[in-house]
Design a protein around this motif. Structure first.
Motif, mmCIF file in Angstrom:
data_model
loop_
_atom_site.group_PDB
_atom_site.id
_atom_site.type_symbol
_atom_site.label_atom_id
_atom_site.label_comp_id
_atom_site.label_asym_id
_atom_site.label_seq_id
_atom_site.Cartn_x
_atom_site.Cartn_y
_atom_site.Cartn_z
ATOM 1 N N TRP A 1 0.850 -1.190 0.000
ATOM 2 C CA TRP A 1 0.000 0.000 0.000
ATOM 3 C C TRP A 1 0.886 1.240 0.000
ATOM 4 O O TRP A 1 1.788 1.369 0.818
ATOM 5 N N LEU A 2 0.631 2.166 -0.922
ATOM 6 C CA LEU A 2 1.381 3.417 -1.032
ATOM 7 C C LEU A 2 0.595 4.535 -0.366
ATOM 8 O O LEU A 2 -0.571 4.768 -0.698
ATOM 9 N N LEU A 3 1.234 5.233 0.581
ATOM 10 C CA LEU A 3 0.575 6.334 1.279
ATOM 11 C C LEU A 3 0.373 7.513 0.334
ATOM 12 O O LEU A 3 1.313 7.975 -0.307
ATOM 13 N N LEU A 4 -0.864 8.000 0.228
ATOM 14 C CA LEU A 4 -1.197 9.104 -0.668
ATOM 15 C C LEU A 4 -1.309 10.438 0.054
ATOM 16 O O LEU A 4 -1.366 11.488 -0.591
ATOM 17 N N SER A 5 -1.352 10.411 1.375
ATOM 18 C CA SER A 5 -1.455 11.647 2.151
ATOM 19 C C SER A 5 -0.540 11.543 3.365
ATOM 20 O O SER A 5 -0.342 10.453 3.906
ATOM 21 N N ASP A 6 0.042 12.656 3.781
ATOM 22 C CA ASP A 6 0.865 12.635 4.988
ATOM 23 C C ASP A 6 0.033 12.148 6.164
ATOM 24 O O ASP A 6 -1.101 12.582 6.367
ATOM 25 N N GLY A 7 0.609 11.246 6.951
ATOM 26 C CA GLY A 7 -0.094 10.751 8.124
ATOM 27 C C GLY A 7 -0.111 11.786 9.232
ATOM 28 O O GLY A 7 0.603 12.789 9.186
ATOM 29 N N PRO A 8 -0.921 11.589 10.270
ATOM 30 C CA PRO A 8 -0.965 12.519 11.394
ATOM 31 C C PRO A 8 0.338 12.459 12.189
ATOM 32 O O PRO A 8 1.011 11.419 12.233
ATOM 33 N N TRP A 9 0.702 13.559 12.840
ATOM 34 C CA TRP A 9 1.893 13.591 13.675
ATOM 35 C C TRP A 9 1.689 12.722 14.907
ATOM 36 O O TRP A 9 0.642 12.773 15.550
ATOM 37 N N GLN A 10 2.709 11.930 15.208
ATOM 38 C CA GLN A 10 2.693 11.057 16.376
ATOM 39 C C GLN A 10 3.781 11.515 17.353
ATOM 40 O O GLN A 10 4.854 11.938 16.924
ATOM 41 N N PRO A 11 3.542 11.433 18.659
ATOM 42 C CA PRO A 11 4.554 11.886 19.624
ATOM 43 C C PRO A 11 5.736 10.929 19.696
ATOM 44 O O PRO A 11 5.597 9.724 19.462
ATOM 45 N N LEU A 12 6.892 11.468 20.029
ATOM 46 C CA LEU A 12 8.070 10.654 20.302
ATOM 47 C C LEU A 12 7.928 9.996 21.675
ATOM 48 O O LEU A 12 7.227 10.506 22.551
ATOM 49 N N THR A 13 8.604 8.892 21.856
ATOM 50 C CA THR A 13 8.737 8.290 23.188
ATOM 51 C C THR A 13 10.086 8.733 23.729
ATOM 52 O O THR A 13 11.139 8.332 23.219
ATOM 53 N N TYR A 14 10.075 9.603 24.762
ATOM 54 C CA TYR A 14 11.324 10.204 25.243
ATOM 55 C C TYR A 14 12.110 9.240 26.130
ATOM 56 O O TYR A 14 11.530 8.480 26.912
ATOM 57 N N ALA A 15 13.420 9.305 26.009
ATOM 58 C CA ALA A 15 14.305 8.599 26.931
ATOM 59 C C ALA A 15 14.403 9.425 28.206
ATOM 60 O O ALA A 15 14.139 10.644 28.209
ATOM 61 N N SER A 16 14.784 8.788 29.294
ATOM 62 C CA SER A 16 14.904 9.484 30.565
ATOM 63 C C SER A 16 15.877 10.649 30.452
ATOM 64 O O SER A 16 16.979 10.510 29.920
ATOM 65 N N ARG B 1 5.990 11.352 11.600
ATOM 66 C CA ARG B 1 4.840 10.978 10.792
ATOM 67 C C ARG B 1 5.293 10.302 9.509
ATOM 68 O O ARG B 1 6.432 10.441 9.080
ATOM 69 N N LYS B 2 4.361 9.548 8.896
ATOM 70 C CA LYS B 2 4.605 8.938 7.599
ATOM 71 C C LYS B 2 4.315 9.958 6.511
ATOM 72 O O LYS B 2 3.333 10.687 6.577
ATOM 73 N N LYS B 3 5.175 9.990 5.494
ATOM 74 C CA LYS B 3 5.022 10.927 4.391
ATOM 75 C C LYS B 3 4.298 10.274 3.217
ATOM 76 O O LYS B 3 4.420 9.084 2.968
ATOM 77 N N ALA B 4 3.544 11.093 2.485
ATOM 78 C CA ALA B 4 2.893 10.613 1.274
ATOM 79 C C ALA B 4 3.947 10.096 0.308
ATOM 80 O O ALA B 4 4.984 10.736 0.102
ATOM 81 N N GLY B 5 3.701 8.929 -0.277
ATOM 82 C CA GLY B 5 4.649 8.350 -1.205
ATOM 83 C C GLY B 5 5.742 7.548 -0.534
ATOM 84 O O GLY B 5 6.566 6.938 -1.203
ATOM 85 N N GLY B 6 5.765 7.540 0.796
ATOM 86 C CA GLY B 6 6.769 6.768 1.527
ATOM 87 C C GLY B 6 7.714 7.658 2.307
ATOM 88 O O GLY B 6 7.923 8.819 1.973
ATOM 89 N N GLY B 7 8.319 7.123 3.345
ATOM 90 C CA GLY B 7 9.279 7.867 4.151
ATOM 91 C C GLY B 7 8.715 8.313 5.484
ATOM 92 O O GLY B 7 7.493 8.385 5.684
ATOM 93 N N ILE B 8 9.628 8.619 6.410
ATOM 94 C CA ILE B 8 9.302 9.092 7.747
ATOM 95 C C ILE B 8 9.920 10.468 7.944
ATOM 96 O O ILE B 8 11.053 10.722 7.526
ATOM 97 N N GLU B 9 9.184 11.376 8.578
ATOM 98 C CA GLU B 9 9.650 12.745 8.836
ATOM 99 C C GLU B 9 9.621 13.017 10.336
ATOM 100 O O GLU B 9 8.688 12.597 11.027
#
Length: 211
Positions: free
Chosen positions: A80-95, A107-115
């Protein structure tokens, strides 16, 4: 015998010579049209459960996932190819690390990739240790990690001895298990009160494994 539409989309319609059966006639039209529409599902699991066997996904099919709030298109390779940027998700912080500003997340980028985005600082403020050592500050889900470590140089503010100068960059490492590390070049000192050090994730983009 039914004929197909004039746009070569293989949507059947009944002809006068067909035996009269409104259920079969309308079912053929409906089943021909539905795969050509934007199909809506509660989430990716619901889609996987529905599109199987005789209703397996075909190349060119477009779906909208309500929980994930994203549109995806089926590729010829079975992905499945992402056609729209996904919603922003929070980071899990280290101590010891937290957000400085800019709503850090991924977030996932349209067409592939992580930003990635946002600024990071130490939980209590203050300066970073500048010794060229990688330190974990957060993580993202391992399923979205790259197939090999990725490295970036980003904007930063890190005050050095007696506040006479500042480092303006930091190094960012994205590991194959989703851990996010940073490193500051050698040249440490003490932070300036009320002006905590930070580094930025804006501009960091990479492909997850298998993308």
């Amino acid at each position: 015998m039914p004929r197909n539409d004039d746009w070569a989309q293989n949507v059947p319609y009944p002809v006068l010579a067909d035996a009269p059966d409104i259920e079969i006639a309308t079912k053929g039209i409906v089943n021909g049209l539905v795969p050509l529409t934007v199909m809506r599902f509660a989430d990716a699991n619901a889609r996987a459960a529905a599109l199987t066997g005789a209703t397996a996904p075909v190349p060119g099919m477009i779906t909208y996932l309500k929980a994930e709030d994203r549109w995806e298109a089926r590729q010829a390779d079975g992905t499945w190819l992402l056609l729209s940027d996904g919603p922003w998700q929070p980071l899990t912080y280290a101590s010891g690390y937290t957000a400085h500003s800019g709503s850090p997340g991924w977030r996932k980028k349209a067409g592939g990739g992580i930003e990635l985005r946002g600024r990071i600082m130490r939980t209590g403020g203050g300066n970073f240790i500048a010794d060229n050592t990688w330190r974990q500050f957060a993580s993202i889900p391992a399923a979205n990690a790259p197939g090999s470590p990725r490295y970036f140089v980003t904007a930063a503010r890190h005050t050095v001895d007696s506040a006479s100068q500042s480092h303006q960059t930091a190094r960012i490492e994205v590991k194959t298990d989703g851990k996010l590390n940073f490193g500051i070049e050698i040249g440490g000192g003490t932070g300036v009160s009320g002006d905590p050090a930070w580094f930025c994730l804006d501009g960091v983009q990479f492909s997850p494994a298998g993308d």
